[in-house]
Design a protein around this motif. Structure first.
Motif, PDB file in Angstrom:
ATOM      1  N   TYR A   1       0.848  -1.204   0.000  1.00 30.26           N
ATOM      2  CA  TYR A   1       0.000   0.000   0.000  1.00 30.26           C
ATOM      3  C   TYR A   1       0.878   1.245   0.000  1.00 30.26           C
TER       4      TYR A   1
ATOM      5  N   LYS B   1       1.330  -4.516   3.512  1.00 26.52           N
ATOM      6  CA  LYS B   1       0.208  -4.720   4.434  1.00 26.52           C
ATOM      7  C   LYS B   1      -0.053  -6.186   4.726  1.00 26.52           C
ATOM      8  N   HIS B   2       0.267  -7.077   3.788  1.00 24.32           N
ATOM      9  CA  HIS B   2      -0.111  -8.475   3.969  1.00 24.32           C
ATOM     10  C   HIS B   2       0.759  -9.358   3.076  1.00 24.32           C
TER      11      HIS B   2
ATOM     12  N   GLN C   1     -10.289  -5.087   3.158  1.00 20.89           N
ATOM     13  CA  GLN C   1     -10.312  -4.653   4.559  1.00 20.89           C
ATOM     14  C   GLN C   1      -8.895  -4.572   5.124  1.00 20.89           C
ATOM     15  N   ILE C   2      -8.008  -5.473   4.705  1.00 22.05           N
ATOM     16  CA  ILE C   2      -6.615  -5.447   5.171  1.00 22.05           C
ATOM     17  C   ILE C   2      -5.916  -4.178   4.697  1.00 22.05           C
TER      18      ILE C   2
ATOM     19  N   GLY D   1      -8.753  -0.986   6.018  1.00 22.60           N
ATOM     20  CA  GLY D   1      -9.306  -0.977   7.363  1.00 22.60           C
ATOM     21  C   GLY D   1     -10.811  -0.963   7.444  1.00 22.60           C
ATOM     22  N   VAL D   2     -11.488  -1.074   6.296  1.00 24.91           N
ATOM     23  CA  VAL D   2     -12.954  -1.120   6.267  1.00 24.91           C
ATOM     24  C   VAL D   2     -13.392  -2.273   5.385  1.00 24.91           C
ATOM     25  N   GLU D   3     -14.567  -2.792   5.673  1.00 24.78           N
ATOM     26  CA  GLU D   3     -15.095  -3.880   4.860  1.00 24.78           C
ATOM     27  C   GLU D   3     -15.619  -3.329   3.537  1.00 24.78           C
TER      28      GLU D   3
END
Length: 291
Positions: free
Chosen positions: A160, A221-222, A279-280, A283-285
């Motif tokens: 990100y 981020k992941h 979301q990852i 931070g929101v769905e």
């Protein structure tokens, strides 16, 4: 300070000229065609903004049969009064041996007198000292082939950034992904998102290259890892490295207020079995609007 930088840049150009004469064959030195003219323009008008740092790579042949080792070079504006940033890499080296090789190279360069150009000295050191690390890799590779099942791991990184705009940065991203056989995508604009998938060492090399030397507003981020004995291509979610540019909110053009349509991005993720990543990243769905 300006006088000192001017003298340093003059020395850098003289060193590049010397290296080009010593490595005249096509592919031996990879230097952006605008790099040297940019420094020359600054030297003619030193009151202007500093040019980009000189960045190039030198291909070094080591051992018999010949193995290619690439020495990547980035010169701070005050080099040679400060050390150059050097990194040696080769497809024939495992990550551990590559790390050890670069640790030795950095130690050697730090032992040299400050104020003297040293890139050719680094090339010679790589030529003279890489062979033992290659032999270590050969021994470990031969041992690995004796195993009944050879497993590979697909590594996927979700990266990100606050924004991705600059053409030279995008060029580095796409060139690196192609060179390292990575698939995924780059979402241009604000925010900026990059996904790369492939062999772990190649993903980590990509991550090192795009941050180097000073991309600060970026984070991984992941990370996903999947082991297989059937080849990692079966696990890839993307068939190529794609250039994503969705419609923006408003008619701003590609500049700092250019916000990407995250609804379209969410739909793209879901099409590639990655809706959970939204979301990852943010931070929101993520929810798709009703049509």
């Amino acid at each position: 300070m300006a006088v000192a930088v001017k003298e340093c840049l003059e020395l850098q150009l003289l060193e590049v000229e010397m290296l080009l004469s010593m490595f005249p064959k096509k592919g031996e030195i990879n230097l952006d065609e605008d790099a040297v003219p940019g420094v020359q323009r600054y030297l003619r008008t030193p009151d202007g903004p500093l040019p980009p740092q000189l960045e190039y790579s030198i291909s070094v042949d080591v051992g018999e049969p010949k193995v290619k080792v690439e020495l990547q070079v980035l010169l701070p504006h005050t080099y040679p009064h400060v050390a150059p940033q050097l990194f040696a890499r080769s497809d024939a080296l495992h990550r551990q041996q590559q790390l050890q090789l670069n640790t030795g190279l950095a130690s050697h360069i730090s032992s040299l007198a400050s104020g003297e150009v040293c890139v050719y000295e680094a090339v010679q050191w790589v030529k003279d000292n890489t062979l033992p690390y290659l032999e270590d890799c050969k021994i470990s590779s031969e041992s690995a082939t004796k195993e009944a099942v050879v497993k590979e791991t697909l590594h996927r990184m979700w990266i990100y950034s606050h924004h991705i705009y600059r053409q030279e940065l995008r060029k580095k991203i796409f060139d690196s992904a192609k060179k390292l056989n990575l698939t995924g995508f780059c979402l241009t604009g604000k925010p900026g998102v990059i996904c790369v998938e492939g062999l772990r060492e190649n993903c980590e090399e990509f991550w090192r290259v795009i941050r180097y030397p000073n991309w600060k507003h970026i984070s991984c981020k992941h990370v996903e890892n999947m082991e297989t004995d059937r080849g990692i291509d079966n696990l890839r979610l993307f068939g190529a490295f794609e250039d994503l540019q969705f419609q923006a909110h408003g008619d701003y053009g590609l500049r700092n207020d250019y916000h990407m349509d995250l609804g379209q991005f969410l739909e793209f993720l879901k099409q590639h079995q990655s809706g959970h990543i939204f979301q990852i990243l943010f931070g929101v769905e993520g929810k798709l609007s009703d049509k």
